[in-house]
Structures are given as C-alpha cells and as structure tokens.
Motif scaffolding. Structure first.
Motif, PDB file in Angstrom:
ATOM      1  N   ALA A 296      -9.716   4.599  15.460  1.00 16.23           N
ATOM      2  CA  ALA A 296      -8.290   4.300  15.319  1.00 16.23           C
ATOM      3  C   ALA A 296      -7.823   4.707  13.932  1.00 16.23           C
ATOM      4  CB  ALA A 296      -8.041   2.819  15.575  1.00 16.23           C
ATOM      5  N   THR A 297      -7.916   6.004  13.624  1.00 15.03           N
ATOM      6  CA  THR A 297      -7.621   6.490  12.270  1.00 15.03           C
ATOM      7  C   THR A 297      -6.146   6.412  11.931  1.00 15.03           C
ATOM      8  OG1 THR A 297      -7.532   8.722  13.199  1.00 15.03           O
ATOM      9  CG2 THR A 297      -9.607   8.030  12.222  1.00 15.03           C
ATOM     10  N   ASN A 298      -5.249   6.479  12.936  1.00 13.28           N
ATOM     11  CA  ASN A 298      -3.822   6.445  12.648  1.00 13.28           C
ATOM     12  C   ASN A 298      -3.393   5.124  12.026  1.00 13.28           C
ATOM     13  OD1 ASN A 298      -3.568   9.000  13.704  1.00 13.28           O
ATOM     14  ND2 ASN A 298      -3.005   8.285  15.747  1.00 13.28           N
ATOM     15  N   ASP A 299      -4.144   4.064  12.291  1.00 12.61           N
ATOM     16  CA  ASP A 299      -3.791   2.766  11.733  1.00 12.61           C
ATOM     17  C   ASP A 299      -3.913   2.730  10.210  1.00 12.61           C
ATOM     18  OD1 ASP A 299      -3.411   1.958  14.301  1.00 12.61           O
ATOM     19  OD2 ASP A 299      -5.267   0.814  14.475  1.00 12.61           O
ATOM     20  N   GLY A 302      -0.891   4.603   6.729  1.00 13.68           N
ATOM     21  CA  GLY A 302       0.007   3.954   5.786  1.00 13.68           C
ATOM     22  C   GLY A 302      -0.654   3.642   4.458  1.00 13.68           C
ATOM     23  N   CYS A 303      -1.973   3.519   4.448  1.00 11.05           N
ATOM     24  CA  CYS A 303      -2.687   3.229   3.199  1.00 11.05           C
ATOM     25  C   CYS A 303      -2.568   4.400   2.218  1.00 11.05           C
ATOM     26  CB  CYS A 303      -4.161   2.943   3.487  1.00 11.05           C
ATOM     27  SG  CYS A 303      -4.423   1.543   4.588  1.00 11.05           S
ATOM     28  N   GLU A 308      -0.740   6.990  -2.873  1.00  9.89           N
ATOM     29  CA  GLU A 308      -0.187   8.190  -3.500  1.00  9.89           C
ATOM     30  C   GLU A 308       1.159   7.955  -4.174  1.00  9.89           C
ATOM     31  OE1 GLU A 308      -0.112  11.146  -0.465  1.00  9.89           O
ATOM     32  OE2 GLU A 308      -2.217  11.705  -0.774  1.00  9.89           O
ATOM     33  N   THR A 309       1.745   6.767  -4.058  1.00  7.96           N
ATOM     34  CA  THR A 309       3.021   6.465  -4.703  1.00  7.96           C
ATOM     35  C   THR A 309       2.837   6.426  -6.207  1.00  7.96           C
ATOM     36  OG1 THR A 309       3.724   5.167  -2.789  1.00  7.96           O
ATOM     37  CG2 THR A 309       4.893   4.781  -4.863  1.00  7.96           C
ATOM     38  N   PRO A 310       3.567   7.266  -6.977  1.00  9.12           N
ATOM     39  CA  PRO A 310       3.370   7.293  -8.448  1.00  9.12           C
ATOM     40  C   PRO A 310       3.841   6.000  -9.082  1.00  9.12           C
ATOM     41  CG  PRO A 310       5.266   8.611  -7.809  1.00  9.12           C
ATOM     42  CD  PRO A 310       4.604   8.212  -6.543  1.00  9.12           C
ATOM     43  N   ARG A 311       3.131   5.599 -10.130  1.00  7.75           N
ATOM     44  CA  ARG A 311       3.483   4.397 -10.872  1.00  7.75           C
ATOM     45  C   ARG A 311       3.462   4.707 -12.353  1.00  7.75           C
ATOM     46  NH1 ARG A 311       1.490   2.282  -6.261  1.00  7.75           N
ATOM     47  NH2 ARG A 311       2.314   0.260  -5.584  1.00  7.75           N
ATOM     48  N   CYS A 312       4.469   4.199 -13.085  1.00  6.69           N
ATOM     49  CA  CYS A 312       4.539   4.389 -14.537  1.00  6.69           C
ATOM     50  C   CYS A 312       4.303   3.054 -15.214  1.00  6.69           C
ATOM     51  CB  CYS A 312       5.907   4.930 -14.961  1.00  6.69           C
ATOM     52  SG  CYS A 312       6.291   6.539 -14.233  1.00  6.69           S
TER      53      CYS A 312
END
Length: 345
Positions: A296-299, A302-303, A308-312
């Motif tokens: 069930a790789t599609n689950d 979202g991770c 990958e969301t950049p953070r400063c």
C-alpha cells in the motif's frame, strides 16, 4: 497419608510406580493402571481421522508425522519429555528445515500429543515454543505473467483455465474452490463453507468469475459443482506443465497458491484497506493480512510532501512571519484581546 485419611476414603496425591522389563504400573489408592507406551506413528493412526479432515492438509500432516517417527527411530514412549522435543527440533534444523517448516511440523505433533494426553495414552507433555519466522518476500503474478500462464493452461484444459481465473479473482484457496457446489453461488455472490479456519465467508463475484462458473452445454448429468471435475493432483499437473512452457518452471514460488497472493496484492495496491482484505481472504488474524501491507505504497505519498517542504530558521524569516500572521488571522471569534484601560489624568 494418615490412617484416618485412608479410612475416610480421601484420595492421595502420592503414588508409587512399579516397573518391570515389559510394563509399568501406576499405583494409586484403590486403583492400579498399566502405563503403556506408543510410537508417534501408532498415535497418528489412532487419532488422524478424528483430528484432521480428509484433504491435502491431512496428507501433509501424515508426511510430517512419518518423518518425526523416523527421526525418533520408532521409539516407544509413555511420556514425551522436553529433551526429546529439543533434540527433534535440532535434527530438523540440521536437515535444512526453516523455522516456518519446523513450526508446521511441530504444530501437527503438538495437536497429536495433546489428544493422546487427553485420552490418557501419555502422561506428560513438553512445552512447544514457536520458532521465530522471518518475513519472506511474497511472490505474485504480474499481468503479463498471468496472461501467458493462463493461455498455456487453457490450451491443455478448459476446466483448469476456468478454475485459474476463479482463483485469481476470488483469492480463495484451491481446496475451497474445488469444494464448491452450485447452491454456494447465489445472486452474484459466492459463499465458502469448507475453509481452513472453519469460518464461512461470502464475497461478490467479478464479471470474469461470473463467466467462468458457467459450464458449456454438455450431454449427461451436470456435475455437483463448477470445478468438481478436477482434483488437486490433476490441476497441479496441468499447472506445472504450463508454467514450464512459459519459462516459469525454475521459479519454485509459482505454485497455484500464488493466485491467492496475486489477488491480495492487487486489492492492497488498488487502495483497499487491510481490514477488508482480511475479510475477503478469510484470514483468521489480521497479522496474516499484514504481510501485504507494504504494497500500500500510495498511503505514504503524503509523507514525502511533508519532508520536502522547505523550512527557514529564525523568528524574522519570511515563512516565520507569515505563519505568525496566519495564526493571528485564524484566532477564533470571541477570543480577541480586550483594549487596555486609559490612564487616569
């Protein structure tokens, strides 16, 4: 035990054992019983028809018990001690048996000995501990493999082809399919009553299954069920010839049971939750179905977005300020700060 206890007729917890070269006797108050000894094979002959239904599983158990009797050199016993069991497991491991195989053989032996103990044939049992098993890779058929294999099967037997389609779309076991009768199929659903777990289940049929359960018109009496013309041995022989023809002969995991794995894998990959897959397959425990959960790789997609969301870093960064402003704008109504009181003049 005191004389008063004897006169009162109370049973004693103590007993004496008298032995000779040929037999042993347990002596208790007002009771003498001979303790006989048996071979594992003799116990199996006595209880096999009570403990196991006819079928492939019973055949496998017969093979397991026969091997165990051979390893014990036909020894007769009235008590099966722990050292005997430990030596037996060690010998099986030296023969190259995996822990999973040892567990299956010990399960058969344990069931037999528990019955013999309950019936008074033996008077002590060892502790059976399940060996730790590794989670092996589950093999399933790709779509092109299924097409090639089924074409080769169909060229040999139309009945075997119909059964193969039924197995891969229903996910049932081979014995469950062969045991079906016409009354088990009602209103586009099929019910399995003869199952490994002993629990019946009902599942809907795919369009392919609806087609393959239809028998071609033939003269004579209609068979009892859609697949009763075949036996397990006949189907496996056709299967092995067909898989050799399409280049899968060297793959020892391509056995009829792979169709059950294939069905389960397609359900999980298609987004069906594990609990419903368990109900479809008829697994007694969820842990059995969890073997397919990794598919069930599609689950987990979202991770990746979160990672990958950049953070400063820093309180004055644009993203930090934006988050602060967003937090303030989302303050619930009625929670606003009260204006400060004006200073007295």
């Amino acid at each position: 035990m005191t004389n008063e206890a004897i006169q009162e007729g109370y049973p004693s917890d103590h007993f004496a054992v008298f032995s000779s070269q040929n037999s042993k006797f347990n002596y208790t108050y007002n009771k003498i019983r001979e303790v006989k000894s048996y071979r594992v094979g003799e116990l199996f002959l006595a209880y096999r028809d009570i403990l196991w239904d006819d079928g492939r599983h019973k055949y496998n158990v017969s093979s397991f018990i026969g091997e165990i009797d051979e390893l014990l050199l036909g020894e007769r016993f009235s008590a099966f001690d722990q050292s005997t069991l430990d030596n037996l497991i060690g010998t099986l491991r030296q023969r190259g048996n995996s822990n999973a195989t040892i567990n299956r053989k010990m399960a058969a032996l344990s069931k037999l000995l528990r019955k013999a103990h309950k019936m008074g044939d033996i008077h002590s049992l060892p502790e059976f501990r399940r060996q730790k098993e590794r989670a092996g890779r589950i093999r399933f058929l790709e779509r092109d493999e299924e097409a090639r294999l089924f074409t080769a099967i169909k060229s040999r037997s139309e009945d075997a082809y119909r059964l193969s389609v039924f197995l891969v779309d229903s996910g049932c076991r081979l014995g469950e399919a062969l045991g079906l009768i016409w009354n088990d199929m009602q209103e586009h659903r099929v019910s399995f009553w003869i199952t490994k777990s002993g629990r019946s289940r009902t599942i809907p049929m795919t369009e392919r299954v609806k087609e393959v359960i239809k028998l071609p018109p033939a003269e004579g009496r209609r068979p009892k069920g859609p697949f009763t013309k075949l036996s397990q041995a006949q189907f496996r022989a056709i299967w092995n010839d067909a898989k050799a023809e399409v280049g899968l002969g060297a793959d020892d995991q391509v056995v009829p049971h792979i169709l059950r794995h294939t069905c389960a894998s397609r359900l999980v990959q298609g987004g069906i939750d594990i609990r419903r897959v368990q109900m479809w397959l008829g697994h007694q425990t969820l842990s059995m179905t969890m073997r397919y959960a990794h598919l069930a790789t599609n689950d987990l997609d979202g991770c990746v977005v979160v990672l990958e969301t950049p953070r400063c870093s820093g309180a004055d960064s644009p993203s930090s300020s934006a988050r602060t402003q967003e937090t303030r704008s989302e303050a619930p109504v009625g929670k606003a700060l009260k204006p400060a009181k004006s200073a007295k003049s």
